[in-house]
Scaffold this motif. Structure first.
Motif, PDB file in Angstrom:
ATOM      1  N   MET A  32      33.416  45.737  37.944  1.00 21.53           N
ATOM      2  CA  MET A  32      34.866  45.937  38.053  1.00 21.53           C
ATOM      3  C   MET A  32      35.610  44.603  38.082  1.00 21.53           C
ATOM      4  O   MET A  32      35.307  43.718  38.878  1.00 21.53           O
ATOM      5  N   PRO A  33      36.571  44.483  37.204  1.00 21.83           N
ATOM      6  CA  PRO A  33      37.308  43.226  37.173  1.00 21.83           C
ATOM      7  C   PRO A  33      38.159  43.038  38.428  1.00 21.83           C
ATOM      8  O   PRO A  33      38.606  44.008  39.020  1.00 21.83           O
ATOM      9  N   ALA A  35      41.557  41.142  40.424  1.00 19.55           N
ATOM     10  CA  ALA A  35      42.984  41.327  40.210  1.00 19.55           C
ATOM     11  C   ALA A  35      43.405  40.870  38.813  1.00 19.55           C
ATOM     12  O   ALA A  35      43.999  41.618  38.052  1.00 19.55           O
ATOM     13  N   ASN A  36      43.066  39.646  38.488  1.00 11.89           N
ATOM     14  CA  ASN A  36      43.364  39.195  37.144  1.00 11.89           C
ATOM     15  C   ASN A  36      42.159  39.497  36.260  1.00 11.89           C
ATOM     16  O   ASN A  36      41.133  38.847  36.328  1.00 11.89           O
ATOM     17  N   ALA A  37      42.303  40.518  35.453  1.00 13.07           N
ATOM     18  CA  ALA A  37      41.166  41.014  34.686  1.00 13.07           C
ATOM     19  C   ALA A  37      40.828  40.112  33.509  1.00 13.07           C
ATOM     20  O   ALA A  37      39.833  40.320  32.838  1.00 13.07           O
ATOM     21  N   GLY A  38      41.645  39.106  33.268  1.00 13.99           N
ATOM     22  CA  GLY A  38      41.400  38.272  32.103  1.00 13.99           C
ATOM     23  C   GLY A  38      41.956  38.959  30.871  1.00 13.99           C
ATOM     24  O   GLY A  38      42.353  40.111  30.920  1.00 13.99           O
ATOM     25  N   LEU A  39      41.982  38.230  29.781  1.00 14.62           N
ATOM     26  CA  LEU A  39      42.579  38.790  28.574  1.00 14.62           C
ATOM     27  C   LEU A  39      41.596  39.686  27.834  1.00 14.62           C
ATOM     28  O   LEU A  39      40.390  39.608  28.026  1.00 14.62           O
ATOM     29  N   ILE A  40      42.145  40.519  26.997  1.00 15.84           N
ATOM     30  CA  ILE A  40      41.321  41.369  26.145  1.00 15.84           C
ATOM     31  C   ILE A  40      40.770  40.496  25.019  1.00 15.84           C
ATOM     32  O   ILE A  40      41.524  39.771  24.362  1.00 15.84           O
ATOM     33  N   SER A  41      39.465  40.572  24.831  1.00  9.27           N
ATOM     34  CA  SER A  41      38.853  39.666  23.856  1.00  9.27           C
ATOM     35  C   SER A  41      39.082  40.150  22.430  1.00  9.27           C
ATOM     36  O   SER A  41      39.378  41.324  22.193  1.00  9.27           O
ATOM     37  N   THR A  42      38.938  39.226  21.509  1.00  8.89           N
ATOM     38  CA  THR A  42      39.106  39.565  20.104  1.00  8.89           C
ATOM     39  C   THR A  42      38.074  40.616  19.686  1.00  8.89           C
ATOM     40  O   THR A  42      38.368  41.498  18.891  1.00  8.89           O
ATOM     41  N   GLN A  44      36.834  42.974  21.482  1.00  9.12           N
ATOM     42  CA  GLN A  44      37.258  44.305  21.923  1.00  9.12           C
ATOM     43  C   GLN A  44      38.335  44.864  21.001  1.00  9.12           C
ATOM     44  O   GLN A  44      38.346  46.051  20.706  1.00  9.12           O
ATOM     45  N   VAL A  45      39.244  43.977  20.571  1.00  5.84           N
ATOM     46  CA  VAL A  45      40.291  44.425  19.650  1.00  5.84           C
ATOM     47  C   VAL A  45      39.665  44.864  18.329  1.00  5.84           C
ATOM     48  O   VAL A  45      39.986  45.916  17.779  1.00  5.84           O
TER      49      VAL A  45
END
Lengths: 143, 305
Positions: A32-33, A35-42, A44-45
């Motif tokens: 589980m991430p 509070a700051n989950a970090g950005l969505i990676s390329t 994943q996109v």
């Protein structure tokens, strides 16, 4: 080139079990991430764009490598564990997924009875890491 | 399976026939990249030798013996296709799969790119896999020129080449320097190559790859996100935020709004981050629903004094 169809039913049960096992593992290892989950990676996109499938495939393969028996099996086949990890890390998600997908076409042999976690991991080892299935052509070049 | 094999055996080299009877007017009749270095393979190691050749052709120095350690599976006396791509990336090259057409293959050579191909020199039921590097061709003579195994300049009949290549499913890739793309590359292959490259490259190098890919495929969401993510990873968050926003608006992408929100929070703009997170939630895009909710929660928390 082998026909896996006759095993499809068993394999789907098998995959459900695998999914369950993996989901359980992920949920209890603190994935589980914060509070700051970090950005969505390329990646994943790209996966959401339908280009490639999920990143979990890689972690399956990497998790496989953690196991002592797997490491030993690799060593017996002349593959150094660190090298194997680095190889998995360098694969794109698509390629990792392709490796993991071989579980679908691998000859399960036992009709679901051997569908234990160890079997899953060993099968992953055999099909994904070493490519024992022939779907994924290994190179045997001319001398 | 035998039926399939037989069909292949009895089939004809369709592409070769078509290409030679009606050569495309914009394809040079012959080309040879004769300066391409040669690494003779040792034992079974055609994969490392072919990869070393392709890397050396773009100025990346990698000895086959060193590559072999990374991509060769001793017990199987061979190299996986995916490892060839991954091996190229780990040495700083962008590895892009090609369309499996002879036309594309020859166009790459004409444009100065050597092409790594997988051949099955045997038959489908008795395969003899082999990696080679295509360095030239002659449409009129009907030849393909290879760096192959122990042969520095192998001349193989184009139709024979097509047979052996067809049996590998027309597998081929070009290793190029970041910023350079195969002339025949298609968006899906390029996006996959860029994403794979990003995995083992520095943010600056990844950025270069995404920038160049976007010039050619400006409508790709994946590439746009890659560009912004690479900027973010390189530490240029302000510019990354601009690109996330542009991408979010252009593609109505919840993922881009989510990344914009996170980036704005880090830039100390909680109100704008909240707006972005609301946009993400508002799109109600299934794959990103949970992440959008998290982004909203984080932005709301940041509003508190």
């Amino acid at each position: 080139m082998r026909a896996p169809h006759f095993q499809e039913h068993d394999m789907s049960k098998f995959r459900r079990l695998l999914a369950l096992v993996v989901a359980t593992c992920i949920s209890c290892t603190g994935f589980m991430p914060a509070a700051n989950a970090g950005l969505i990676s390329t990646e994943q996109v790209a996966a959401s764009e339908g280009l490639r499938t999920a990143e979990q495939q890689r972690s399956h393969v990497l998790e496989t490598l953690q196991r002592a028996d797997v490491a030993q099996a690799l060593a017996e086949r002349g593959v150094n564990l660190d090298q194997a990890r680095a190889r998995v890390a360098a694969l794109s998600d698509a390629e990792a997924a392709q490796m993991a997908a071989q579980i679908d076409t691998a000859p399960a042999g036992a009709d679901g009875l051997l569908g234990t976690v160890v079997f899953v991991f060993v099968l992953l080892l055999i099909t994904d890491v070493l490519g024992y299935t022939h779907i994924f052509p290994f190179v045997r070049p001319v001398r | 399976m035998c039926g399939l094999a037989f069909a292949w055996l009895s089939g004809c080299a369709v592409q070769t026939t078509a290409l030679r009877s009606r050569p495309p007017s914009d394809l040079p009749g012959a080309a040879e990249l004769s300066a391409t270095p040669f690494f003779a393979q040792t034992a079974y190691q055609c994969g490392p030798a072919a990869l070393a050749t392709a890397l050396a052709a773009i100025g990346i120095d990698a000895a086959p013996a060193w590559l072999a350690e990374q991509i060769f599976l001793p017990a199987r006396t061979g190299t996986l296709q995916t490892e060839m791509l991954a091996g190229a990336r780990r040495h700083g090259a962008v590895a892009t799969r090609l369309l499996g057409t002879l036309d594309a293959l020859l166009r790459e050579v004409a444009a100065g790119h050597v092409v790594v191909v997988l051949q099955n020199l045997g038959l489908s039921f008795a395969p003899r896999w082999h990696y080679a590097v295509v360095v030239g061709y002659d449409v009129v003579a009907g030849d393909v020129l290879l760096r192959s195994g122990g042969t520095q300049r192998e001349v193989i009949a184009m139709r024979t080449f097509e047979y052996t290549w067809a049996r590998s499913g027309f597998w081929a890739f070009v290793a190029s320097r970041p910023g350079d793309w195969p002339v025949t590359a298609e968006l899906d292959a390029a996006a996959e190559a860029a994403v794979g490259f990003e995995r083992s490259a520095s943010p600056a190098q990844a950025l270069r790859v995404y920038d160049s890919a976007l010039q050619r495929w400006p409508d790709s969401l994946t590439l746009a996100m890659g560009q912004a993510n690479a900027l973010y990873a390189a530490g240029n968050k302000a510019r990354a935020a601009e690109l996330f926003e542009a991408t979010a608006r252009r593609h109505r992408s919840a993922a881009a709004w989510i990344n914009l929100s996170g980036t704005l929070l880090e830039l100390g703009a909680p109100q704008a981050a909240l707006d972005a997170a609301r946009q993400a939630v508002g799109l109600d895009d299934e794959p990103w629903r949970a992440r959008a909710a998290q982004a909203l929660e984080a932005a709301q928390r940041a509003q508190l004094p």
